[in-house]
Structure formats: C-alpha cells, structure tokens
Design an enzyme around this catalytic site. Structure first.
Site, PDB file in Angstrom:
ATOM      1  CG  ASP A 153     -12.386   2.697   5.937  1.00  0.00           C
ATOM      2  OD1 ASP A 153     -13.456   2.402   5.484  1.00  0.00           O
ATOM      3  OD2 ASP A 153     -11.817   3.499   6.229  1.00  0.00           O
ATOM      4  CB  CYS A 184      14.790  15.027   6.856  1.00  0.00           C
ATOM      5  SG  CYS A 184      14.017  14.277   4.863  1.00  0.00           S
ATOM      6  CB  CYS A 207      13.199  15.317   1.887  1.00  0.00           C
ATOM      7  SG  CYS A 207      12.033  16.474   2.929  1.00  0.00           S
ATOM      8  CB  CYS A 254      15.328  18.376   5.404  1.00  0.00           C
ATOM      9  SG  CYS A 254      13.619  17.872   6.192  1.00  0.00           S
TER      10      CYS A 254
HETATM   11  N1  GUN Z   1      -9.637   2.170   9.381  1.00  0.00           N
HETATM   12  C1  GUN Z   1      -9.191   1.841  10.356  1.00  0.00           C
HETATM   13  N2  GUN Z   1      -8.942   0.739  10.654  1.00  0.00           N
HETATM   14  C2  GUN Z   1     -10.388   0.035  10.081  1.00  0.00           C
HETATM   15  C3  GUN Z   1     -11.398  -1.168  10.236  1.00  0.00           C
HETATM   16  O1  GUN Z   1     -11.112  -1.720  10.921  1.00  0.00           O
HETATM   17  N3  GUN Z   1     -12.100  -0.421   9.045  1.00  0.00           N
HETATM   18  C4  GUN Z   1     -12.796   0.399   8.083  1.00  0.00           C
HETATM   19  N4  GUN Z   1     -13.348  -0.141   7.756  1.00  0.00           N
HETATM   20  N5  GUN Z   1     -11.779   1.598   8.156  1.00  0.00           N
HETATM   21  C5  GUN Z   1     -10.450   1.671   9.414  1.00  0.00           C
HETATM   22 ZN    ZN Z   2      12.657  16.181   4.878  1.00  0.00          ZN
END
Ligand code: GUN
Ligand code: ZN
Length: 500
Positions: A102, A288, A290, A293
């Site tokens: 991101d 759960c 897993c 758990c």
């Molecule tokens: N992470 C959560 N929402 C968004 C978004 O709208 N844009 C970007 N780039 N990252 C995010």
């Molecule tokens: Zn679990």
C-alpha cells in the site's frame, strides 16, 4: 441495461474458474513473484516493524499465498528503508509468495497529509521488489458532500493516470476506486479505473463502514463498482479482514481481502469467530477446533505473559480467518454459497441488511450464476429472493400454452381432468412435469413456508398466466395464504375439489 459480467475482456492477469452467483474462484497471475494466487484470497497485513506472526510462518503454517505491507512505512523508516532497497522485500520479510504494497493513502486519510507523491512511492515500490504496487489515492470517507467526493475522485483519477505513465516493469498496479457513498460516482470511478491499463481494483474507504457495521451500504457500493468493471477485473475490498463477513463479501463479487484484524484484535485480547468477536476475558471455553484452542484454555491464556497470549490469539484469529475462506471456496465449488451467506447473515441484524441489499442486485447475481448446481436449499425468508428463483420466473414467460391448465401442489387430487397439470412449489411457482428433475426444481424445501415464499410462487403464476392469454388456469393450492391467492391475476379459477 442488463448487467453482463463478460461484456468486456481485455486483461489476462485474472481468470475466473467457477462462479456461484457473483462469487467466483479465480486465479490471479502475479508475474513478478512468479506465482498464481487462487482467489478469493486473504492477504494478512504485515507491519514491517511489528511482525506479530512472521511472514514465513504465515506461509508455512497458514498457507498464505499473498500478503500486504505498507511501503510508506518502509519509505519513512531509517531502519528499514535501505534494507528494503538492498535486500528486496521478499528477503527482508522472509516471504516467497506475492507481496502487495500500500502507498500511505490510509495514513493520508488518518493524519491529513503524507510526504510522497504517486510517482515517488510507485518507483520505491518497484525498487524494493513489490509484486503489486499502489498509487496515492484519496480515501474519501462515507457521507461527505457531493462536491468533496467529486473533487477528491478527480484527484484519485489523475493519480491513476500518473501511475499508468510510471515505469513499473512487471509489477502489477492497483487502481483504487473511490467515490464515497455515491453509487454513481463509484460506478464512474470503476469505469475509469477499468479503462486504465492498471491491474487490480481495490474498493477504497470502506473501513469506516466496516467499523460501524454498515453492510447494506457496503453492498450497494460493491454493486455500483462491479457494474463499472468487466468480469475479468480482480476486486479487493480494502480493509475487510473480519471472517464474519467473508462469505457475504465474496457473494458480492469481491476476490481479495486484507486482514490486519488478526493482529490488531489479538493485541486487545479479542478473539475472532465467524459469528463475531469475543473477549478473552469473557470466554470460559474456546469455541474452535484450531491447534491453539485445542491445546489451551481461555484461563491459561489469561495467565500467560502478554506477548505469548497475544501471539496465540493472533494465531487463532488467522486459523479462523483462513478456515472461513476455505469454507467459502468450497461452498462456491459446490454451488451453495447462498446457503452459507444465509447462515452468516443471521449473526447480526446489520449483516442481514447487507444480504438483503445484495439480493436487490439480483440481475447482477443472476448474470453469472451457473444454470445448474447441487440442490437448492430453501433455508430462510431470503431464499425466495435468490437469483435461481428470479431466473425461473423469467423462464415461465417463455412457455407457450393453450387449453385448460391445472396448477397444483403435488399432493392435491381433483375430480375433473385438465389438458395439462403443472406442479407448484414455493418459492419458484409453477413448473411442468418435464422440469421436475431439473435444477433448481430439485430443491429441498420445508413443508411450512413463510409468506414471502408463497408470494414469490404467486409471482411465478402471474408471469405464466400473463404470457399465456389463450390458456385458462385453475389453481389447487389449498394450503396457501388467502391474501396470496386473492392477489393472483383475474381469471385464474380456484378448483373445487377435495384434499387427497
Ligand atoms: N486501506 C484501507 N482503505 C484504503 C484506501 O481507500 N486506499 C488505500 N490505498 N489503502 C487503504
Ligand atoms: Zn482457535
């Protein structure tokens, strides 16, 4: 315009294998990592500074094929920036699958400003070896004024165009879709994004909606976006990481999910389940199967040192999240995702709203729904609104009948004869004997229906009757509610007869 998911096809990174409604199992080819990721896929979020679970373990113990991290944090970190550039992300994090980065847009939304441009951050992402990069989009919150939404969308669109001109090599690039809660802006944003040469389509700025359980709004936004994209566009629902909503979001047509929840919730001693969130403090038993758990009790975790308990909770949260994603995929394969969504929708009234809003988009769900699947299970009031019912109703308009037609529940017997006898089953309505063994009329239905199912069947009768003015229709539907019978078209006779 009727929605058709296949109306444009120009991309080759993503291929759909199977549909169930608008949900699909697909393959995303990520050339830089030289891997193919099966979708729907969960991408664990890894904070490069605080790795609650090491990326290598995400891969080996949980089967993560793809993860997501934040290039803005790396870019701004004196500790990690040079390492990332020298070693590359895969080496730095110890992850051999696909890594999405991101851009800092989320930080932009949280803190109001960031100090990189789209070109700078995309070049940095390419340099550190990211497999799917992200430009700096503007996450416009829900419910803002129209002008702000339009203005910020203009900026996001300029950034996508900038991203197209950056030399990104083999790195795939996200084209985030904004537009706040305006459906038309979301569709326009999607059409624009799809028209760029970019590759993956995240739906942005839904985190505030997720945090306030506004699933109906999310459903409307996803629908608006999907209508602006071709069927070959992989869609990421940005910020959706709670397993409770995976089935619903996949049913909407989302392919990729990122989970920071597994780690963030663990830090606050919160325990994820497919039905919601529990607090460690309030649990007497772990509901759960897993390893965490099975091997520990809530009491033991409460008495452990904090780091160890946090790690175990994060592991449980991941087990539940990956487990639910597998369940969703198996349901798509079997063609019974709607049944799973109907179960999950019972977990919270706002999820029921989300599912009901999704069913308002029946034309879109129907466009990609396979013609036959395993048996249709009628399990809730919402079953009557599934795309299979709607498709059967439209099929009824194509029959060409004349003479005297009896429409009867199967167990009814009559003392006079007709030219043809059709069965009637809620929620579908009438069908000829030849279709009795064909999907969806092989449905498993209860003996006691809700009013909605009778009303849906009545709609089927109306379609058939109106398409066949030359025929006469008699109904023998003794157990139907009086108001539904009274609403049948004029001219439909009710049989005098006896119950078998
Ligand atoms: N992470 C959560 N929402 C968004 C978004 O709208 N844009 C970007 N780039 N990252 C995010
Ligand atoms: Zn679990």
């Amino acid at each position: 315009m009727t929605y058709s998911p296949e109306r444009r096809t120009m991309r080759d990174a993503f291929e759909v294998r199977t549909y169930d409604g608008a949900a699909r199992i697909g393959e995303l080819r990520v050339p830089r990592a030289d891997v193919t990721v099966e979708t729907p896929a969960l991408m664990p979020v890894v904070n490069p500074h605080v790795q609650t679970i090491e990326p290598a373990r995400l891969e080996s113990a949980f089967g993560a094929e793809i993860m997501i991290t934040n290039s803005y944090i790396l870019h701004g970190s004196d500790d990690l920036r040079e390492d990332a550039l020298e070693q590359g992300l895969h080496e730095l994090l110890g992850f051999s699958g696909a890594i999405v980065t991101d851009s800092g847009s989320f930080q932009l939304a949280e803190y109001g400003e960031i100090d990189v441009t789209t070109t700078e951050i995309l070049e940095f992402q390419r340099e550190i070896g990211s497999d799917i990069g992200t430009p700096v989009d503007i996450p416009t919150p829900p419910d803002v004024g129209r002008e702000q939404a339009e203005r910020e969308l203009d900026t996001t669109q300029e950034r996508l165009e900038t991203a197209e001109s950056v030399e990104t090599g083999e790195m795939l690039v996200n084209a985030p879709i904004q537009g706040s809660t305006y459906r038309d802006l979301r569709t326009e944003a999607a059409e624009h994004a799809y028209g760029t040469g970019l590759d993956v389509f995240p739906i942005g700025a839904v985190v505030p909606l997720l945090n306030s359980y506004r699933y109906a709004d999310i459903s409307e936004i996803v629908d608006a976006v999907k209508r602006g994209l071709g069927g070959d566009a992989p869609v990421h629902l940005f910020g959706a990481g709670h397993p409770m909503m995976f089935a619903l979001a996949v049913a909407m047509g989302c392919d990729l999910f990122d989970s920071a929840a597994y780690a963030l919730y663990a830090r606050d001693e919160r325990y994820l389940t497919v039905r919601g969130t529990e607090h460690l403090e309030e649990l007497e038993y772990f509901p759960c199967e897993c390893p965490v758990c099975s091997e520990h009790t809530p009491e033991e975790l409460r008495e452990m040192d904090d780091d160890r308990a946090e790690r175990l909770l994060a592991e449980h949260n991941l087990h539940v999240s990956f487990g639910e994603m597998r369940r969703v995929k198996q349901a798509i394969r079997r063609g019974d995702l709607f049944e799973l969504v109907e179960t999950r929708a019972r977990n919270h009234p706002t999820m029921l709203d989300g599912y009901r809003a999704l069913l308002d988009d029946a034309d879109r769900l129907e466009a990609s729904d396979p013609a036959t699947k395993d048996a249709f299970f009628h399990v809730s009031t919402e079953s009557a609104r599934r795309p299979e019912v709607r498709r059967h109703h439209r099929r009824l308009e194509r029959f060409d009948l004349d003479g005297e037609i009896l429409l009867a529940s199967d167990r009814d017997a009559l003392d006079r004869s007709f030219d043809e006898r059709w069965s009637v089953t809620p929620p579908f309505g009438p069908y000829p004997p030849a279709l009795a063994e064909a999907y969806p009329l092989t449905a498993e239905v209860p003996e006691r229906f809700e009013r909605q199912a009778y009303a849906a069947a009545g709609e089927g009768i109306r379609r058939l009757v109106e398409a066949n003015p030359g025929a006469t229709f008699t109904v023998a539907l003794w157990d139907w509610p009086e108001d539904v019978l009274a609403a049948l078209p004029d001219g439909v006779e009710r049989a005098d007869g006896f119950r078998a």
